[in-house]
Design a protein around this motif. Sequence first.
Motif, PDB file in Angstrom:
ATOM      1  N   LEU A 119       0.826  -1.205   0.000  1.00 13.17           N
ATOM      2  CA  LEU A 119       0.000   0.000   0.000  1.00 13.17           C
ATOM      3  C   LEU A 119       0.867   1.265   0.000  1.00 13.17           C
ATOM      4  O   LEU A 119       0.526   2.258  -0.660  1.00 13.17           O
ATOM      5  CB  LEU A 119      -0.929   0.002   1.208  1.00 13.17           C
ATOM      6  CG  LEU A 119      -1.990  -1.111   1.262  1.00 13.17           C
ATOM      7  CD1 LEU A 119      -2.820  -0.992   2.534  1.00 13.17           C
ATOM      8  CD2 LEU A 119      -2.873  -1.065   0.031  1.00 13.17           C
ATOM      9  N   ALA A 123       0.861   4.222  -2.867  1.00 10.48           N
ATOM     10  CA  ALA A 123       0.649   5.615  -2.481  1.00 10.48           C
ATOM     11  C   ALA A 123       1.779   6.506  -2.973  1.00 10.48           C
ATOM     12  O   ALA A 123       1.539   7.626  -3.463  1.00 10.48           O
ATOM     13  CB  ALA A 123       0.519   5.716  -0.961  1.00 10.48           C
ATOM     14  N   LYS A 126       1.392   7.124  -6.748  1.00 10.76           N
ATOM     15  CA  LYS A 126       0.330   8.088  -7.030  1.00 10.76           C
ATOM     16  C   LYS A 126       0.756   9.502  -6.664  1.00 10.76           C
ATOM     17  O   LYS A 126       0.447  10.467  -7.382  1.00 10.76           O
ATOM     18  CB  LYS A 126      -0.945   7.703  -6.275  1.00 10.76           C
ATOM     19  CG  LYS A 126      -1.627   6.452  -6.805  1.00 10.76           C
ATOM     20  CD  LYS A 126      -2.937   6.195  -6.075  1.00 10.76           C
ATOM     21  CE  LYS A 126      -3.670   4.994  -6.657  1.00 10.76           C
ATOM     22  NZ  LYS A 126      -4.962   4.734  -5.969  1.00 10.76           N
ATOM     23  N   ARG A 197      -2.047  10.314   2.168  1.00  7.88           N
ATOM     24  CA  ARG A 197      -3.393   9.980   2.623  1.00  7.88           C
ATOM     25  C   ARG A 197      -4.444  10.519   1.650  1.00  7.88           C
ATOM     26  O   ARG A 197      -5.448   9.863   1.368  1.00  7.88           O
ATOM     27  CB  ARG A 197      -3.630  10.547   4.022  1.00  7.88           C
ATOM     28  CG  ARG A 197      -4.955  10.146   4.632  1.00  7.88           C
ATOM     29  CD  ARG A 197      -5.038  10.492   6.105  1.00  7.88           C
ATOM     30  NE  ARG A 197      -4.844  11.908   6.359  1.00  7.88           N
ATOM     31  CZ  ARG A 197      -3.768  12.436   6.938  1.00  7.88           C
ATOM     32  NH1 ARG A 197      -2.764  11.651   7.318  1.00  7.88           N
ATOM     33  NH2 ARG A 197      -3.667  13.735   7.131  1.00  7.88           N
ATOM     34  N   LEU A 198      -4.187  11.686   1.080  1.00  8.85           N
ATOM     35  CA  LEU A 198      -5.142  12.277   0.154  1.00  8.85           C
ATOM     36  C   LEU A 198      -5.203  11.526  -1.173  1.00  8.85           C
ATOM     37  O   LEU A 198      -6.285  11.293  -1.714  1.00  8.85           O
ATOM     38  CB  LEU A 198      -4.770  13.747  -0.104  1.00  8.85           C
ATOM     39  CG  LEU A 198      -5.071  14.745   1.019  1.00  8.85           C
ATOM     40  CD1 LEU A 198      -4.484  16.102   0.691  1.00  8.85           C
ATOM     41  CD2 LEU A 198      -6.576  14.859   1.232  1.00  8.85           C
ATOM     42  N   ALA A 200      -4.099   8.376  -1.888  1.00 11.06           N
ATOM     43  CA  ALA A 200      -4.254   6.914  -1.879  1.00 11.06           C
ATOM     44  C   ALA A 200      -4.859   6.375  -0.593  1.00 11.06           C
ATOM     45  O   ALA A 200      -4.866   5.160  -0.396  1.00 11.06           O
ATOM     46  CB  ALA A 200      -2.896   6.253  -2.130  1.00 11.06           C
ATOM     47  N   ASP A 201      -5.327   7.266   0.272  1.00  7.91           N
ATOM     48  CA  ASP A 201      -5.906   6.838   1.549  1.00  7.91           C
ATOM     49  C   ASP A 201      -4.934   5.964   2.338  1.00  7.91           C
ATOM     50  O   ASP A 201      -5.330   5.007   3.014  1.00  7.91           O
ATOM     51  CB  ASP A 201      -7.221   6.073   1.311  1.00  7.91           C
ATOM     52  CG  ASP A 201      -8.068   5.983   2.584  1.00  7.91           C
ATOM     53  OD1 ASP A 201      -7.923   6.869   3.444  1.00  7.91           O
ATOM     54  OD2 ASP A 201      -8.834   5.021   2.722  1.00  7.91           O
ATOM     55  N   PHE A 202      -3.641   6.312   2.255  1.00  7.98           N
ATOM     56  CA  PHE A 202      -2.618   5.564   2.989  1.00  7.98           C
ATOM     57  C   PHE A 202      -2.200   6.354   4.220  1.00  7.98           C
ATOM     58  O   PHE A 202      -1.879   7.553   4.129  1.00  7.98           O
ATOM     59  CB  PHE A 202      -1.389   5.306   2.120  1.00  7.98           C
ATOM     60  CG  PHE A 202      -0.222   4.731   2.888  1.00  7.98           C
ATOM     61  CD1 PHE A 202      -0.181   3.387   3.202  1.00  7.98           C
ATOM     62  CD2 PHE A 202       0.821   5.549   3.317  1.00  7.98           C
ATOM     63  CE1 PHE A 202       0.878   2.853   3.932  1.00  7.98           C
ATOM     64  CE2 PHE A 202       1.879   5.030   4.044  1.00  7.98           C
ATOM     65  CZ  PHE A 202       1.911   3.682   4.347  1.00  7.98           C
ATOM     66  N   ALA A 203      -2.206   5.691   5.366  1.00  5.92           N
ATOM     67  CA  ALA A 203      -1.775   6.326   6.607  1.00  5.92           C
ATOM     68  C   ALA A 203      -1.117   5.276   7.491  1.00  5.92           C
ATOM     69  O   ALA A 203      -1.591   4.137   7.560  1.00  5.92           O
ATOM     70  CB  ALA A 203      -2.943   6.969   7.340  1.00  5.92           C
TER      71      ALA A 203
END
Length: 250
Positions: A119, A123, A126, A197-198, A200-203
Amino acid sequence: MRYAKRGRLRFTSHRDISRAVERAVRRAGIPVAYSAGFSPHPKISYAGAAPTGVASEAEYLEIGVTTPCEPERVRGDLDGSLPPGLDVLDVVEAGPGGLAERLEASEWEVRMPGADPGLAGVAVEKFLSAGAVEVERLTKKGPRRFDAREAVLRLAVSEGTGRTAAQVPGQSCVILRMVVRHMTPAVRPDDVLAGLRLVADFAPPVPPEVTRLAQGPLDVGTGALADPFDLDRETTRGGEAGPAGEHVAG
């Protein structure tokens, strides 16, 4: 002077660090110069300090002194007068040119225990392919939006070994390495994480551990950072004298 901010000292504010340095300078007997005026203060200036909570191997400051000093002796005396975790790594006598102007970019390492490497890789791809990634940060003047993508010159992900403070045995640790150009407003690692996070919604599942590895002049072609003290080391005529015989130790 280049110094490190390690371990629990990464949570020390810049104001507390400056107070510790001033006390250490007095204890070490360094002949520091003072400003003129009603309330003189020691001539110690900081360049590009890392945020509170971030460790660093590349913090820089300049000390104005009234008489020439042997750099290695200053390094040893000052390091011995500072608390463990604030470690003096290198001292040179300043040559021509300002130090702050040479700090064009920073290299950062972000360790994220428990994060998914796949993930994280998606991210990063992207983020790098985006033309712009606008993030928001709360400043003293209120929320501010800016592009976090423009300043990032290099961003890569790998799965690391070794333990972090938040890691449990057998747990993976994703490592981000990035080179970020110094701009206004400054783009920090947490801004890049907000961008991931914006897009790829990865945190990271737990707060990451961030370390600045280097600061220095930027080679735009390779993205590598040079040692900002190289110019001072090449100077053969010693430190530049300032007003009233003042010298500068970097």
